[in-house]
Design a protein around this motif. Structure first.
Motif, PDB file in Angstrom:
ATOM      1  N   SER A   1       0.531 -10.787 -10.963  1.00  0.00           N
ATOM      2  CA  SER A   1       1.702 -10.272 -10.345  1.00  0.00           C
ATOM      3  C   SER A   1       1.695  -8.673 -10.140  1.00  0.00           C
TER       4      SER A   1
ATOM      5  N   VAL B   1       1.807  -6.070  -7.013  1.00  0.00           N
ATOM      6  CA  VAL B   1       2.642  -5.071  -6.753  1.00  0.00           C
ATOM      7  C   VAL B   1       2.142  -3.668  -6.536  1.00  0.00           C
TER       8      VAL B   1
ATOM      9  N   VAL C   1       2.884  -9.240  -1.529  1.00  0.00           N
ATOM     10  CA  VAL C   1       3.415 -10.209  -2.809  1.00  0.00           C
ATOM     11  C   VAL C   1       3.197 -11.570  -2.035  1.00  0.00           C
TER      12      VAL C   1
END
Lengths: 173, 205
Positions: free
Chosen positions: A121, A125, A131
């Motif tokens: 994740s 980002v 995303v």
């Protein structure tokens, strides 16, 4: 009371948690499966590729989507499968074999899944700046499994308990 | 299990259907439960394995007639989609010069144009997007020149094309059959293989 202990060697909340973890893992397994298909360009997952910063295709086909030649999504599928197998074993036979060793193994599996998901994740980002919704959903499924298993995960590595102590007779006899 | 224990558990779980559900899922597993879990996972695996077979069945369904629009081209003329509809397949890219994913598609589109440019009409429409500077003839021409794109580039200044094709982000691609119906809308980047596959389907290859 002996009969009660034999029928339900775990507490009701742990049974509930194990079943919820299996349900979360099923969702995560399916989502990870779609991501595997998307990685190999079999499924387009166009529904989650919207705009400049929301794209499953971009993330799931980037350099970060493969580790040592193995798609990350496939590793996720295996992780969810492991959580399901361990939870089922814990539920069916908590005092022997895999069921006895399930808590530390589940802790390792959920911990590894969450850490790896969090790393990916951060890559999404801060590196790719995109995303992937399905990847986030997969991470949420791991987190949900972790929360559901909170009563199971805290159990330390089991030592061989002397039979007949703690009012918990060996199962399946 | 004694009656008082049972009633205490019932009170804890609560009354009503939710309580009954909670009680049921808090009970030890039945003998058949592992089998049912394994069956559910096996079913999901089979369903996933069927996806390639479903996707492989050509041609993709038509989504309706392609709406017509007109744009100002970077060459200074006006291009209308209706001039190509019904004559040849059309491939439209909705993009923005500042979009990083549109930039990533640049060389893939060039390769696709080299292969399909004679059989499919390529059109790129620069659209206005919230939060981005409006595309100008200079910025769009510079973008096309950077990748050596030789096909029609135009500006959707009135946002008519963007609205007609419900473009919410860039890049978005529209594949239009020769008969003027939309074969597929694709939001987001796509790989060279996917691009080749969809364009090949348009020309029946």
């Amino acid at each position: 009371m002996r009969r009660t202990a034999r029928k339900a060697p775990l507490g009701p909340e742990e049974y509930l948690g194990l079943r919820m973890a299996i349900a979360s893992s099923f969702i995560g397994f399916t989502v990870a499966g779609v991501l595997v298909l998307n990685h190999f360009e079999v499924a387009d997952a166009a529904f989650c590729s919207v705009g400049d910063w929301l794209s499953c295709n971009t993330v799931n086909r980037s350099d970060y989507s493969v580790i040592l030649g193995v798609p990350v999504a496939l590793i996720g599928m295996l992780g969810f499968l492991a959580v399901t197998a361990l939870s089922t074993a814990r539920m069916v036979a908590p005092r022997r074999g895999l069921g006895l060793r399930a808590p530390p193994l589940l802790t390792a599996a959920v911990g590894a899944g969450l850490s790896f998901g969090a790393y990916l994740s951060l890559v999404e980002v801060f590196v790719l700046r995109v995303v992937c919704l399905l990847c986030v959903l997969s991470l949420v499924a791991f987190a949900a499994a972790g929360v559901a298993l909170r009563r199971t995960l805290v159990v330390p590595w089991p030592r061989k308990a002397p039979r007949g102590k703690e009012g918990l007779p060996a199962e399946g006899r | 299990m004694s009656a008082p224990t049972q009633s205490r558990k019932s009170r804890q779980a609560g009354a009503g259907p939710l309580g009954a559900l909670k009680r049921r899922f808090s009970a030890p597993p039945r003998r058949s439960e592992p089998t049912r879990i394994a069956a559910a996972f096996a079913l999901a695996t089979v369903a996933l394995a069927l996806v390639p077979l479903i996707n492989a069945s050509p041609p993709p369904p038509a989504l309706g007639a392609a709406p017509d629009f007109s744009i100002f081209t970077t060459a200074g003329s006006i291009y209308s989609l209706s001039s190509d509809l019904g004559r040849q397949p059309v491939f439209i890219e909705f993009m923005h010069p500042d979009c990083s994913h549109c930039r990533a598609m640049g060389s893939r589109l060039e390769a696709a144009y080299a292969e399909f440019g004679t059989r499919v009409r390529f059109v790129t429409v620069a659209v206005r997007l919230p939060g981005f500077a409006d595309p100008t003839v200079a910025s769009v021409s510079a973008f096309a020149g950077e990748f050596g794109h030789g096909w029609t580039y135009g500006l959707d200044q009135q946002t008519k094309a963007r609205d007609l094709y419900r473009v919410v982000g860039t890049p978005t691609f529209a594949f239009i059959w020769e008969n003027g119906t939309v074969a597929r809308m694709w939001p987001g980047e796509m790989s060279a293989g996917e691009l080749q596959g969809h364009l090949g389907a348009l020309v029946g290859g």
